[in-house]
Motif scaffolding. Structure first.
Motif, mmCIF file in Angstrom:
data_model
loop_
_atom_site.group_PDB
_atom_site.id
_atom_site.type_symbol
_atom_site.label_atom_id
_atom_site.label_comp_id
_atom_site.label_asym_id
_atom_site.label_seq_id
_atom_site.Cartn_x
_atom_site.Cartn_y
_atom_site.Cartn_z
ATOM 1 N N GLU A 162 0.813 -1.225 0.000
ATOM 2 C CA GLU A 162 0.000 0.000 0.000
ATOM 3 C C GLU A 162 0.841 1.269 0.000
ATOM 4 O O GLU A 162 0.305 2.366 -0.182
ATOM 5 C CB GLU A 162 -0.975 -0.025 1.183
ATOM 6 N N ALA A 163 2.152 1.115 0.178
ATOM 7 C CA ALA A 163 3.025 2.284 0.014
ATOM 8 C C ALA A 163 3.114 2.673 -1.466
ATOM 9 O O ALA A 163 3.576 3.763 -1.805
ATOM 10 C CB ALA A 163 4.416 1.980 0.572
ATOM 11 N N ILE A 164 2.673 1.778 -2.344
ATOM 12 C CA ILE A 164 2.621 2.095 -3.786
ATOM 13 C C ILE A 164 1.272 2.773 -4.032
ATOM 14 O O ILE A 164 0.215 2.154 -3.834
ATOM 15 C CB ILE A 164 2.733 0.802 -4.636
ATOM 16 N N PRO A 165 1.281 4.063 -4.423
ATOM 17 C CA PRO A 165 0.003 4.778 -4.536
ATOM 18 C C PRO A 165 -0.999 4.025 -5.419
ATOM 19 O O PRO A 165 -0.642 3.571 -6.508
ATOM 20 C CB PRO A 165 0.401 6.118 -5.186
ATOM 21 N N GLY A 166 -2.212 3.882 -4.918
ATOM 22 C CA GLY A 166 -3.294 3.258 -5.686
ATOM 23 C C GLY A 166 -3.338 1.740 -5.602
ATOM 24 O O GLY A 166 -4.334 1.134 -6.027
ATOM 25 N N PHE A 167 -2.296 1.101 -5.083
ATOM 26 C CA PHE A 167 -2.274 -0.375 -5.083
ATOM 27 C C PHE A 167 -3.411 -0.899 -4.213
ATOM 28 O O PHE A 167 -3.492 -0.603 -3.025
ATOM 29 C CB PHE A 167 -0.928 -0.897 -4.565
ATOM 30 N N ASN A 168 -4.282 -1.686 -4.816
ATOM 31 C CA ASN A 168 -5.471 -2.173 -4.117
ATOM 32 C C ASN A 168 -5.264 -3.627 -3.673
ATOM 33 O O ASN A 168 -5.143 -4.525 -4.508
ATOM 34 C CB ASN A 168 -6.684 -2.076 -5.067
ATOM 35 N N VAL A 169 -5.226 -3.820 -2.366
ATOM 36 C CA VAL A 169 -5.051 -5.187 -1.852
ATOM 37 C C VAL A 169 -6.402 -5.841 -1.535
ATOM 38 O O VAL A 169 -6.453 -7.020 -1.213
ATOM 39 C CB VAL A 169 -4.144 -5.216 -0.588
ATOM 40 N N VAL A 341 1.337 -4.395 -10.443
ATOM 41 C CA VAL A 341 1.012 -3.078 -9.866
ATOM 42 C C VAL A 341 -0.088 -2.415 -10.710
ATOM 43 O O VAL A 341 -1.086 -1.905 -10.184
ATOM 44 C CB VAL A 341 2.287 -2.185 -9.793
ATOM 45 N N ALA A 342 0.080 -2.456 -12.022
ATOM 46 C CA ALA A 342 -0.922 -1.832 -12.909
ATOM 47 C C ALA A 342 -2.272 -2.541 -12.780
ATOM 48 O O ALA A 342 -3.322 -1.892 -12.707
ATOM 49 C CB ALA A 342 -0.427 -1.864 -14.349
ATOM 50 N N ALA A 343 -2.244 -3.878 -12.708
ATOM 51 C CA ALA A 343 -3.501 -4.638 -12.632
ATOM 52 C C ALA A 343 -4.243 -4.392 -11.326
ATOM 53 O O ALA A 343 -5.456 -4.574 -11.246
ATOM 54 C CB ALA A 343 -3.206 -6.130 -12.789
ATOM 55 N N GLN A 344 -3.508 -3.971 -10.304
ATOM 56 C CA GLN A 344 -4.157 -3.758 -8.993
ATOM 57 C C GLN A 344 -4.286 -2.265 -8.648
ATOM 58 O O GLN A 344 -4.399 -1.904 -7.488
ATOM 59 C CB GLN A 344 -3.418 -4.559 -7.905
ATOM 60 N N GLY A 345 -4.269 -1.423 -9.671
ATOM 61 C CA GLY A 345 -4.651 -0.024 -9.471
ATOM 62 C C GLY A 345 -3.513 0.954 -9.329
ATOM 63 O O GLY A 345 -3.744 2.158 -9.197
ATOM 64 N N GLY A 346 -2.274 0.488 -9.331
ATOM 65 C CA GLY A 346 -1.137 1.402 -9.192
ATOM 66 C C GLY A 346 -0.602 1.833 -10.542
ATOM 67 O O GLY A 346 -1.052 1.350 -11.585
ATOM 68 N N ASP A 347 0.364 2.775 -10.512
ATOM 69 C CA ASP A 347 1.004 3.233 -11.740
ATOM 70 C C ASP A 347 2.478 2.839 -11.651
ATOM 71 O O ASP A 347 3.214 3.376 -10.808
ATOM 72 C CB ASP A 347 0.851 4.760 -11.843
ATOM 73 N N PRO A 348 2.942 1.920 -12.503
ATOM 74 C CA PRO A 348 4.336 1.485 -12.420
ATOM 75 C C PRO A 348 5.330 2.653 -12.491
ATOM 76 O O PRO A 348 6.431 2.557 -11.951
ATOM 77 C CB PRO A 348 4.494 0.549 -13.617
ATOM 78 N N ALA A 349 4.922 3.761 -13.127
ATOM 79 C CA ALA A 349 5.834 4.906 -13.224
ATOM 80 C C ALA A 349 6.139 5.488 -11.842
ATOM 81 O O ALA A 349 7.186 6.102 -11.626
ATOM 82 C CB ALA A 349 5.227 5.979 -14.126
ATOM 83 N N ASP A 350 5.237 5.263 -10.881
ATOM 84 C CA ASP A 350 5.462 5.780 -9.517
ATOM 85 C C ASP A 350 6.590 5.033 -8.797
ATOM 86 O O ASP A 350 7.130 5.527 -7.809
ATOM 87 C CB ASP A 350 4.187 5.638 -8.668
#
Ligand code: URA
Length: 449
Positions: A162-169, A341-350
């Motif tokens: 969850e430290a990865i912005p947007g990552f949905n667990v 990361v992308a599949a679970q709502g995050g942006d890999p660029a972050d």
């Protein structure tokens, strides 16, 4: 029946015949309980007296507790009876099965790849899952990794993710199944419908002094892992100052118990005992650990982290260590992580900007007061300091601060010069930073050569 309590200090005591739990009903003028089938007080009494319960009786207790028919006070009495009397391997397997079946289990489609996972009993700086899950998926497995949050000094994989912005667990089993089909890996939290018996019982054990029981820990961990419907599981059982199990003996007992349950339930289970005397890697704290895991996924990072990842992955991946190394070094594991990361709502660029996204207001270098060789980096003390900085949670309802913690931590066996940086503190306040510096100075021992 063997007692399987763990006492603080990590000593496993044996209860001698006739000692400890006597037939106290008689002493208090109450006739001894008579077994009358599915009668909760009777089952509690029988377990209190060290009798073996049947699988049906154990399932009755777990089902009744999960649906609210059996109240907390009866279940905590039962847990205390288990704490003192232990359970046979057959009972532990029955308890695990009942807890696993208290909610939904993964149901993998026909033609799937081998379904595998890893569980760690937790440690300081343990970011192994973040690397291992995408790595093993690249090796041709499905990894439906259901993880937990940190509590006390040990961190949790969900907090790190969850430290990865947007990552949905918080993904459901349908989403997880689709993602497994597509990427071979999903990293998620326990849903309301996944092992609800464990969720309820673990919270009860936490407030009733019944957490340190090998039988209850085994059933708690294995019910969640086996609900993933696995073919293979590797257990990373840690021991030492920064681990749940303080001694190697306790870790061995827990490992043996979990392996036996796996066997009973037809799953190939490997257990690896790993010391947790010093933190894994050089970073402790949520975002700082993700950054270090990314280094490992890019083929670099600290040697000890890479070694633990490879050692565990080799047990379940079905490919050679060399093949796993090239998946790390060639960038495949990193690419899989980014896609997850992308599949679970995050942006890999972050991921390349995590340092800036979670930059603590104070970043302070601690330097060696003298030259020498590092002979101790006390994992428990470092974990305690990270908790006090806000990286962990003292109670389940607390939040965590993603930015704080430690990096550039020295490792045992390294030589340092006077004035060399032995650790960087990432803190929110000056007081926090001072506390952490004192803790690091106590945790790190440098001996003159
Ligand atoms: N972790 C769990 O999931 N359960 C326990 O009982 C202890 C640690």
């Amino acid at each position: 029946m063997g007692d399987n309590r763990i006492l603080s200090g990590g000593v496993n005591l044996q209860i001698s015949e006739g000692g400890g739990c006597q037939k106290r009903d008689w002493l208090w003028g109450v006739p001894p309980c008579k077994p009358t089938g599915m009668h909760v007080p009777t089952l509690i009494c029988r377990k209190r007296e060290g009798e073996e319960l049947s699988a049906q009786e154990i399932a009755f207790l777990i089902d009744g507790y999960t649906c609210g028919e059996i109240p907390d006070y009866q279940m905590s009495a039962f847990a205390m009876a288990v704490f003192f009397q232990g359970m046979t391997p057959v009972e532990i397997a029955a308890l695990t099965r009942a807890m696993m079946q208290s909610g939904d289990c993964f149901s993998h489609r026909d033609g799937r790849l081998p379904v595998v996972d890893k569980h760690s009993t937790g440690g300081i700086g343990d970011k192994v899952s973040l690397v291992l899950a995408p790595l093993v998926a690249c090796a041709g497995c499905w990894v439906p990794m259901v993880s937990g949050r940190g509590l006390g000094i040990t961190g949790g994989t969900l907090d790190k993710l969850e430290a990865i912005p947007g990552f949905n667990v918080q993904v459901g089993l349908d989403h997880a199944a689709a993602q497994l089909d597509d990427l071979g890996v999903v990293m998620m939290g326990q849903t309301e419908r996944f092992c609800p018996a464990d969720k309820k019982l673990y919270a009860l054990r936490d407030v009733s002094g019944t957490v340190p029981s090998i039988a209850l820990i085994t059933a708690s961990i294995m019910s969640k892992k086996l609900a993933e419907s696995l073919d293979r599981l590797v257990l990373d059982v840690k021991y030492g100052s920064g681990a749940f199990m303080q001694t190697r003996e306790d870790a061995e007992a827990l490992a043996a118990s979990m392996v036996a349950v796996g066997q009973e339930m037809g799953v190939e289970v490997h257990a690896v005992l790993n010391p947790m005397h010093e933190p894994t890697g050089r970073a402790v704290g949520n975002a700082l650990e993700v950054i270090e895991a990314l280094e490992c996924l890019d083929g670099g990072g600290p040697t000890d982290l890479r070694q633990v990842v490879l050692e565990l992955a080799e047990k379940i991946a079905g490919v050679s260590r060399e093949a796993l190394e090239s998946l790390l070094d060639g960038g495949a594991a990193r690419q899989r992580f980014d896609r997850m990361v992308a599949a679970q709502g995050g942006d890999p660029a972050d991921l390349a900007r995590l340092h800036e996204i979670h930059r603590a207001p104070i970043i302070h270098e601690v330097v060696a007061n003298s030259a020498g060789v590092v002979t101790q980096v006390h994992a428990g003390m470092v974990g305690q300091a990270a908790l006090q900085l806000g990286a962990g949670r003292a109670k389940a309802s607390d939040g965590v601060d993603f930015a704080v913690g430690f990096d550039r931590l020295v490792k045992c066996g390294e030589t340092v010069r006077e004035g060399q940086v032995i650790c960087r503190i990432h803190a929110r306040t000056d007081e926090g930073c001072e506390m952490a510096e004192a803790a690091i100075r106590a945790a790190v021992k440098i001996s003159k050569i």
